[in-house]
Each structure stands twice: as C-alpha cells, then as structure tokens.
Write an enzyme that holds these catalytic residues in place. Sequence first.
Site, PDB file in Angstrom:
ATOM      1  N   GLY A 372       5.001  -9.195  -1.270  1.00  0.00           N
ATOM      2  CA  GLY A 372       5.888  -8.572  -2.254  1.00  0.00           C
ATOM      3  C   GLY A 372       5.976  -7.074  -2.040  1.00  0.00           C
ATOM      4  N   PRO A 373       6.850  -6.405  -2.775  1.00  0.00           N
ATOM      5  CA  PRO A 373       7.037  -4.957  -2.621  1.00  0.00           C
ATOM      6  C   PRO A 373       5.750  -4.191  -2.935  1.00  0.00           C
ATOM      7  CG  PRO A 373       8.774  -5.936  -3.984  1.00  0.00           C
ATOM      8  CD  PRO A 373       7.728  -6.974  -3.822  1.00  0.00           C
ATOM      9  N   SER A 374       5.624  -2.996  -2.360  1.00  0.00           N
ATOM     10  CA  SER A 374       4.472  -2.143  -2.641  1.00  0.00           C
ATOM     11  C   SER A 374       4.430  -1.798  -4.120  1.00  0.00           C
ATOM     12  CB  SER A 374       4.554  -0.848  -1.820  1.00  0.00           C
ATOM     13  OG  SER A 374       4.473  -1.131  -0.438  1.00  0.00           O
ATOM     14  N   GLY A 375       3.208  -1.715  -4.667  1.00  0.00           N
ATOM     15  CA  GLY A 375       3.044  -1.385  -6.078  1.00  0.00           C
ATOM     16  C   GLY A 375       3.251  -2.561  -6.999  1.00  0.00           C
ATOM     17  N   GLY A 376       3.375  -3.754  -6.438  1.00  0.00           N
ATOM     18  CA  GLY A 376       3.623  -4.926  -7.286  1.00  0.00           C
ATOM     19  C   GLY A 376       2.394  -5.453  -7.985  1.00  0.00           C
ATOM     20  N   LYS A 378      -0.607  -6.497  -5.926  1.00  0.00           N
ATOM     21  CA  LYS A 378      -1.384  -7.361  -5.029  1.00  0.00           C
ATOM     22  C   LYS A 378      -2.839  -6.900  -4.921  1.00  0.00           C
ATOM     23  CE  LYS A 378       1.463  -6.632  -1.560  1.00  0.00           C
ATOM     24  NZ  LYS A 378       2.442  -5.747  -2.265  1.00  0.00           N
ATOM     25  N   GLU A 504      -4.585  -6.989   4.694  1.00  0.00           N
ATOM     26  CA  GLU A 504      -3.851  -6.656   5.928  1.00  0.00           C
ATOM     27  C   GLU A 504      -4.748  -5.859   6.870  1.00  0.00           C
ATOM     28  OE1 GLU A 504      -1.824  -7.772   8.087  1.00  0.00           O
ATOM     29  OE2 GLU A 504      -0.131  -7.710   6.720  1.00  0.00           O
TER      30      GLU A 504
END
Length: 579
Positions: A372-376, A378, A504
């Site tokens: 998903g997008p950064s800052g979501g 995770k 990652e």
Amino acid sequence: MKEKEKTIGLKPFLSLLLSLKIPKGALAFGLAASLVTTLVGLAVPLLTRDLVDGFSLDSLSVPLMIGIGAAFILQAIINGVSIYLLSKVGQRIVAGLRERMWVHLIRLRVSYFDQQSSGETVSRVVNDTGIVRNLITDHFPQFVTGIISIIGAVVILAVLDWKMTLLMMVSVPMTVAIMIPLGRRMAKISRSLQDETAQFTGHVQQTLSEIRLMKSSTAEQVEEKRGLQGIAALYAIGMKEAKIYAWIAPLMYLAVMLVIVMILGYGGIRVAEGSMSTGSLVAFLLYLFQIIVPLATFARFFTELQKAKGATERIIGILEVPLEEAQEGSNMDIAGKTLRAENISFSYETGEAVLADISFEAQPGEMIAFAGPSGGGKTTVFSLLERYYEPAAGEITIGGVGISSISLASWRSQIGYVSQESAMMGGTIRANLTYGLPEAEKIPDEELWRVSRMAYAEGFIMEFPDGLDTEVGERGVKLSGGQRQRVAIARAFLRDPKILMMDEATASLDSQSEGIVQQALSRLMEGRTTFVIAHRLSTIVDADKIVFIEKGRVTGTGTHEELAASHALYKEFAEQQLT
C-alpha cells in the site's frame, strides 16, 4: 514548569534516598570520624590560648611538641578516613540511583522514547544523579560538621566570655541576611543550568550519532550555529552563577572583616584593662573563623540541595513512567499456531487514528505481505505485532490466545525481525550474532559459522583478519549494507524464530547484494510464518496472501492475481512496477 518548581519538597528527595541500599556502617563511621575531627578542631583555640598566655621557652618541652604534632597527624588521618567513607556512601548512592534508572529505562514502552530525546534521558542518568552524589558526598558532611562546629564554638565562647560572644554573634544575622536571597537566586539559576545542559547534551548526541547525514547534507554550518547557540546559553547561565558567587565572596569577606575589627577593638580594650588575657582574645578570633567559615558553606549547601531536589524530581518522573505491560505471563510455544488480528485500531498520543478495524489471518507457514501507499500504517502493524504498542481496540491472538497474556520475553524470543537498515550494536560480529541470547558466551563457534553460512555471510566474515571478533563500529558502520543484512539474517537463524517479520529487507541494497540477501531470506522463511512489508511488489508476488492498506484501513486482501484483478490501486502499482 514553574508551578512544579514551587511544590518541590524534601519528602520525595528523602524518600528516594531511603529507598536505596545506603551503606549505613560507612555513613555512621564517616560522620563519627568527621565529628571527632570537628571536636578536636574545637579544642585547638583553647590550647592556643593556654600556649599564648603561658608562653615561655621553658614551656616548649619535647613531649608537649610531640603530643601536639601527634594530635594533628591523628586528626589528619581521621579526616582522611571520614572523607573516604563518606565518598563511598555518595558513590554507592549514585550507583544505586543509576542502577534503578537503567533497569527501569530499558523496560519502558517504546512510546516513551518516541516522546523523549535520548540525549536528555542520558543527561538524567549521568548528570542529575551526579548532582545528588555531590550533595551527599561533599556538601552534606560539611553541613553536619559545620553545625557541630558552630554550636560547639558558641557554647565554649559563652562559657569563656558571654559579652564577647554576643558581639561576635552579630556576624550570624549579617551572614544569613546575605546568604538567603543569594541562595534562592542561585537555586533558580542552577535548575536552568540543569535543563539547558540536558538539552545541549541531547543535541550533541543526536548530531554525532547522525554524523554521516550531517556531512552528506553539508549541514556543518547549521549544526555549528545550533551548537554555538547551546554553548552560548550555557555560558550565559554560567555567568549568572558566577555573578552570584562574585557577590557572595566579597560580602562574606566584608562581614568577616567587620566582625574581626569589632572583636579586635573591643578585645583590645578588654586586654588593656586587664579583664581579658591576650590568649583569650586570640582564642576568640580562632572561634570566630570556626563560626564564619561553616556559615559561608551553608549557602552552597542549600544551593546544592535545591539542585538535588530538582534532579530528584526528574529522576522520580522517569521512575514513575509505567513499564511495558505483561512483563510476566505465560511461556507459550507459538510454533504451528494461527495468528489473527481482529478489528485492530490504534492511534499515537496525538490522538489521530493510524489504524482502524484492521483484520488479517496467518496460517502456520504462510507468507503474509502488507502493501500500500507510504504512511498507510504498515510499519505500525509490525510495531503492534512486536508489542511495542498495545492496540486501542481489537485483539491479536495466536492459537486463540491473546498475545498480551504471553510474557514479553517469551513472545519476542520467538519472533525474528529483519528491517531495511538492520540495527547493529557497537562491538564484534560475534556479539551482534548472539545479542540478547541467554548464555551467549557458551554458544560454540561452529554454531555461529553454521548460521553465517546459511545467511551467506561466512565468506566475507572469514576475509576479515579477526573473523567473528571483527569490530563492526558504532551501528555497524564498518560493514556494508549487504553485510549488515546478512549478519542480521544469521542472527535470526541463530534465534530460530517461529514468526519472521521483514520490512523490505533488500530495498536499500545494490542488485548483487540483493540477490545474495534474497537467497538467504528465502532459506530463513522456509517453514516459518512470515510477515513482509513490501515496497516493491516483485518481492511478494508469490505471497500466500497480500493485505493492501490505505490510510490505516484494509482495502483489499488476496493473492497477487486476485488483487490485480479486483483492486484498482493495487493493479496500478503492479502495472507501474512489474511491466
């Protein structure tokens, strides 16, 4: 802050000290020795009076001279013993304070360190406890012996000549009138100095720990300016302190000289009249100094007491911060059990929701990826799985049991975590491989080489002259990114985790290192439940399940093929990265 300063009392300070293991024997003997030294000192003016009044060459017998010399030598020895014992008490107290703070600090929630500068915390452990030590070791014994010296001197003088004693006591209210306002002013300045020192320590530590960022950003001038501003602030406060001392010394000197002149004038008249001997006048002057000198030190004692009370407030503030929950709990083997997150919600202390109604499930041996997008949110999911934070709502279970009921030591010992920038401690490769393991020194080299081989780290470790005992530098700076990642993977192999979490782990590596590390990770993942945060979809196309998170919510769950067909944003990500 000012409100707090007004309410500080002695009770918290004394309670904290009494809660420590103070060597009472050393304290008692140290104070007793100090008392003996003071009493001997009180006898000196009387001996001086007799010597002056009855002075003649015939009176200077060898035994008398030997006796006086022996008395002074004995006094010096006793004084030395007193200083050593009281220093031991102070050092033991500061060690006890630091032990309590350290044991407490490393068990605080991660959220505490999110809010506090590490440099300021270090200053509390080192500088504030040192202030308490100074008070107990240096100033408290002087205060006690000073009180005894003043009382003893006044009693003796009152017996000898009450009129002269009254005249001499004029110095007491003069000294008190000088010291009280200056002492209060000094206390405020000292607290400001403590706070400014903590801030400056924090800035220096942060700058030096990120020296590469500073250099690469050519921020020398920026940091130079900030550092010089901090130094200037400390200098300004130090000069305020110097001004107070500059007032204290001359005023005390003036008060002493006035009293001496008065004593000499009045005493001279008495001696001329024959109502007082010359020896008695000399004794009075000596007792005057035994009263004035302790009074001068009292101002410093009360200043140090204010500083110690302020330091204690900060120390107690840290000791009262709640520890991580569930330090005690069951020791549960989580191998082969299903992990579920059910309607998890979470927000940091700012109150803004980071996660809302997050749910997912991981069967034993599955690979679950978060995309998903950064800052979501995770990374926050990982923080909840590691139990750095507790969810505001919902529950995470393993085998149907809430993970909050499992002891932290048991839970975290069964989890392996490999991040983008694998954290390393200063020390050797061996120390980093075995970090946190019980009886680490007993782990044989063969085992360390085996896990290094599995992580494809054996080759580069053997190339170092010191092998496993190679120093890696602060935060592992002497190793390349790929080497640090492989050491981290070897460390995970050695812990044999039941659950593996990877943020990652190859994102910041070059293509050659990435290939080697990816092979090591594939080995590590075999047979383990694995959670992966994916910034590049190529690393998770084979995941058993992908959880797509946007703005703290799950907007899609499924395999790569299922999401590519049903989730618009995931499909867009896939087209950008995989075609």
